[in-house]
Design a protein around this motif. Structure first.
Motif, PDB file in Angstrom:
ATOM      1  N   ALA A   1      13.004  19.637  17.711  1.00 53.68           N
ATOM      2  CA  ALA A   1      11.799  18.956  17.263  1.00 53.68           C
ATOM      3  C   ALA A   1      10.845  19.935  16.602  1.00 53.68           C
ATOM      4  O   ALA A   1      10.921  21.138  16.811  1.00 53.68           O
ATOM      5  CB  ALA A   1      11.095  18.303  18.464  1.00 53.68           C
ATOM      6  N   VAL A   2       9.956  19.386  15.785  1.00 58.68           N
ATOM      7  CA  VAL A   2       8.882  20.205  15.242  1.00 58.68           C
ATOM      8  C   VAL A   2       8.013  20.666  16.404  1.00 58.68           C
ATOM      9  O   VAL A   2       7.551  19.850  17.205  1.00 58.68           O
ATOM     10  CB  VAL A   2       8.035  19.397  14.243  1.00 58.68           C
ATOM     11  N   PRO A   3       7.779  21.980  16.583  1.00 56.21           N
ATOM     12  CA  PRO A   3       7.073  22.461  17.758  1.00 56.21           C
ATOM     13  C   PRO A   3       5.626  21.985  17.803  1.00 56.21           C
ATOM     14  O   PRO A   3       4.965  21.875  16.787  1.00 56.21           O
ATOM     15  CB  PRO A   3       7.140  23.997  17.609  1.00 56.21           C
ATOM     16  N   ALA A   4       5.184  21.677  19.015  1.00 51.31           N
ATOM     17  CA  ALA A   4       3.777  21.342  19.213  1.00 51.31           C
ATOM     18  C   ALA A   4       2.992  22.635  19.270  1.00 51.31           C
ATOM     19  O   ALA A   4       3.315  23.534  20.040  1.00 51.31           O
ATOM     20  CB  ALA A   4       3.617  20.563  20.513  1.00 51.31           C
TER      21      ALA A   4
ATOM     22  N   ASP B   1       8.728  14.918  22.061  1.00 49.79           N
ATOM     23  CA  ASP B   1       8.483  14.077  20.886  1.00 49.79           C
ATOM     24  C   ASP B   1       9.742  13.809  20.066  1.00 49.79           C
ATOM     25  O   ASP B   1       9.675  13.617  18.852  1.00 49.79           O
ATOM     26  CB  ASP B   1       7.405  14.708  19.973  1.00 49.79           C
ATOM     27  N   THR B   2      10.906  13.856  20.708  1.00 50.38           N
ATOM     28  CA  THR B   2      12.141  13.496  20.021  1.00 50.38           C
ATOM     29  C   THR B   2      12.776  12.316  20.737  1.00 50.38           C
ATOM     30  O   THR B   2      12.594  12.113  21.937  1.00 50.38           O
ATOM     31  CB  THR B   2      13.135  14.668  19.981  1.00 50.38           C
ATOM     32  N   GLU B   3      13.536  11.557  19.985  1.00 52.51           N
ATOM     33  CA  GLU B   3      14.118  10.338  20.541  1.00 52.51           C
ATOM     34  C   GLU B   3      15.440  10.603  21.239  1.00 52.51           C
ATOM     35  O   GLU B   3      15.728  10.034  22.296  1.00 52.51           O
ATOM     36  CB  GLU B   3      14.317   9.323  19.411  1.00 52.51           C
ATOM     37  N   HIS B   4      16.280  11.467  20.658  1.00 51.69           N
ATOM     38  CA  HIS B   4      17.625  11.668  21.179  1.00 51.69           C
ATOM     39  C   HIS B   4      17.724  13.003  21.920  1.00 51.69           C
ATOM     40  O   HIS B   4      17.205  14.027  21.451  1.00 51.69           O
ATOM     41  CB  HIS B   4      18.646  11.639  20.043  1.00 51.69           C
ATOM     42  N   PRO B   5      18.396  13.035  23.058  1.00 45.49           N
ATOM     43  CA  PRO B   5      18.558  14.294  23.797  1.00 45.49           C
ATOM     44  C   PRO B   5      19.486  15.251  23.065  1.00 45.49           C
ATOM     45  O   PRO B   5      20.422  14.823  22.386  1.00 45.49           O
ATOM     46  CB  PRO B   5      19.148  13.846  25.137  1.00 45.49           C
TER      47      PRO B   5
END
Length: 595
Positions: free
Chosen positions: A8-11, A366-370
């Motif tokens: 994911a794009v990092p927070a 914040d990602t949908e798929h593991p």
């Protein structure tokens, strides 16, 4: 995590509000009350002494008009000269004190930010990306340091001078003061237009610079992997895209500031016209003296220099403010307080423990798929397992979780009977050591560098660790052996020698479980073969997990697990998997043909 693994794009790390940053500065100023008071008093005195000659000039005009004696002119002239001299001294003292106070605040802020970053859980650093972390303790500190030296003293001193000059205008005549104050609404409107728009813009610019740094770091750290999978164009496009984004923000900031300067110039024009018109009317009505009317526009004009200084340094001050909020935000980062459970952590030199992974599922925030799904693995005590798979299969994520970096969404990782989720990072580090391709040699002697892993190790133990990984030959050839200075400003070590140092630290750490994530990927083929032998020596007698960059590493492991799309699809020895004719066999065939 691996630079080529889908994530994911990092927070980003937390950014403080302007009010929070102001409270932090005020709190630290209260810690040095004498320095703060001296700074304010010297700045006010310097501003007042700079305004005094203009007021005295009006007295000279009135003295000439009234035909007073020459001694009055001499006295006033002497006072003007003394005020100018004392004003210069007070301004110099003020500039020095502002710089000293700012340097003290910056030192505390920098130390606090670095301490906060070093104390962050590894999972948080991995989540936000190293680019954001490094841009804060590097770029933001540099920007704020420059602002403290140049912009902030100018803005503060000029602001006080504007205030004193405004008071001086009202001291000449309240009506002339009101005329000059007529420019204030125009100034206020300009600032009201500029400030709410500029602060977010500067913060976006700093974030874009952090994203560019992250793109560069990712590509450079994983350069061999990038080349192996022919991802050069993809990473080049990413860096180019982020660089263009930084450029566009820079142009927008410059254009925006130009519009602000135009609005400020209009405010100055309005104020000067009002003073001239009111002054003429007062003079015609004999309601003010010629000296007062003459001094008023000069006093208002005296505002131009500090206002111009504020405007032309405001850009730097805004950058400093944006960096300040980012650094104060780091201080407010919440730490992950994972309490140490009742399980006993293994002592150094304990017998190796088995590693058991059961039903492990993990997804990035914040990602949908593991990225990992229902992973089951077992590494027997003292045994070794190699993870192989295509880019993005989840190898590095699984290795990090086994090393105690991050917490699974479901399932568990156990070292012996200990669930890693029950330990804090110190407890996890006592059980598991992780070594990635991102090795580093710190500035100082080689012995000091090695003792990062074992502070109480003797010289004999350091030499034994180096001998274990086959580094004793080149270390003995150094000018002062293990006391030779290495790193920045010292002996330059190539990638193979740097890896030797990292492996020697691994030996000294003595954790019963070792995770190696592409630890020999940066070396050339000859150096890699040498390091693979060193890795086996360093891991002898320990439970070991390899993330295999080269399939020769996988061959050396007791067992191999093949990951695909976050699942374990094959397990077995090298010969068993080749005979199976599945994914590993195809990888092995491609590897042989490529070699």
């Amino acid at each position: 995590m691996s630079t080529t693994e889908t994530r994911a794009v990092p927070a980003a790390l937390r950014t403080a509000t302007g009010r929070e940053a102001t409270r932090w500065v005020a709190a630290h100023c209260r810690q040095v009350p004498w320095l703060t008071a001296a700074t304010v008093l010297s700045t006010v005195a310097g501003a007042a002494l700079q305004v005094l000659p203009v007021l005295l000039l009006g007295r000279v005009v009135d003295a000439v008009v009234d035909g007073e004696s020459r001694s009055v002119l001499i006295t006033v002239g002497a006072l003007m000269a003394a005020a100018a001299l004392l004003g210069a001294v007070a301004t110099g003292v003020s500039t020095y004190l502002i710089g000293r106070l700012g340097a003290d605040l910056l030192a505390q802020l920098r130390e606090g930010a670095v301490r906060s970053v070093l104390g962050m859980p590894s999972s948080r650093v991995e989540q936000v990306g190293r680019g954001d972390v490094l841009s804060r303790v590097g770029d933001d500190v540099a920007v704020l340091s420059k602002g403290i030296r140049m912009a902030i003293p100018t803005v503060f001193s000029a602001g006080v001078l504007v205030l004193i000059a405004t008071v001086g205008m009202f001291g000449l005549d309240w009506r002339l003061g009101l005329a000059g104050a007529g420019a204030l609404p125009a100034y206020a409107l300009a600032l009201r237009w500029y400030l709410p728009r500029s602060a977010p813009l500067y913060r976006k610019q700093r974030v874009a610079q952090a994203d560019r740094a992250q793109a560069l770091i990712s590509g450079l750290n994983g350069i061999d992997t990038v080349r192996a999978y022919r991802l050069e164009d993809s990473f080049r496009e990413k860096v180019t895209s982020e660089s263009w984004r930084v450029r566009e923000y820079g142009i927008e900031v410059f254009r925006f500031f130009g519009r602000f300067v135009g609005r400020e110039n209009r405010a100055e024009f309005i104020g000067l016209v009002l003073i001239l018109v009111v002054g003429y009317a007062l003079l015609e009505a004999d309601a003010a003296s010629l000296g007062e009317v003459s001094a008023a526009p000069l006093m208002f004009h005296r505002l131009f220099t500090p206002l111009g200084a504020i405007m032309f340094t405001f850009d730097e001050a805004q950058k400093s403010g944006a960096s300040l909020t980012r650094l104060v935000g780091v201080l407010g980062e919440d730490s992950e307080d994972r309490l140490v459970g009742d399980a006993t952590v293994a002592p150094a030199d304990a017998v190796p423990y088995a590693v058991t992974v059961e039903g492990l599922t993990y997804r990035y925030p914040d990602t949908e798929h593991p990225v990992l799904r229902d992973v089951d693995l077992t590494i027997p005590a003292g045994g070794s397992l190699a993870l192989v798979g295509a880019t993005g299969a989840g190898k590095t994520t699984l290795a990090a979780l086994i090393a105690g970096i991050g917490t699974p969404e479901a399932g568990s990782v156990r070292i012996g009977d200990t669930d890693l989720a029950a330990l804090d990072e110190a407890g996890a580090r006592a059980l598991v050591s992780i070594l990635t391709q991102e090795t580093h040699v710190f500035s100082g002697s080689l012995a000091e560098d090695l003792r990062l892993a074992a502070p109480r190790a003797s010289d004999a133990e350091l030499r034994q660790a180096l001998r274990t990984v086959g580094a004793d030959t080149w270390v003995d050839a150094l000018p002062e052996g293990i006391d030779t200075k290495v790193g920045e400003g010292g002996e330059r070590l190539d990638v193979t020698k740097v890896a030797h140092v990292a492996l020697a630290r691994l030996v000294l750490a003595r954790a019963p479980v070792v995770v190696l994530d592409e630890s020999t990927a940066e070396a050339g083929s000859e150096g890699a073969a040498e390091l693979e032998r060193a890795v086996l020596a360093a891991c002898a007698g320990r439970t070991t997990l390899f993330v295999a960059h080269r399939l020769t590493q996988a061959m050396a492991a007791d067992r191999i697990a093949v990951l695909d799309a976050g699942r374990v699809v094959e397990q077995g020895t090298h010969d068993e998997l080749v005979a199976l004719g599945g994914r590993y066999a195809r990888l092995w065939q491609a590897w042989r043909e490529g070699s």
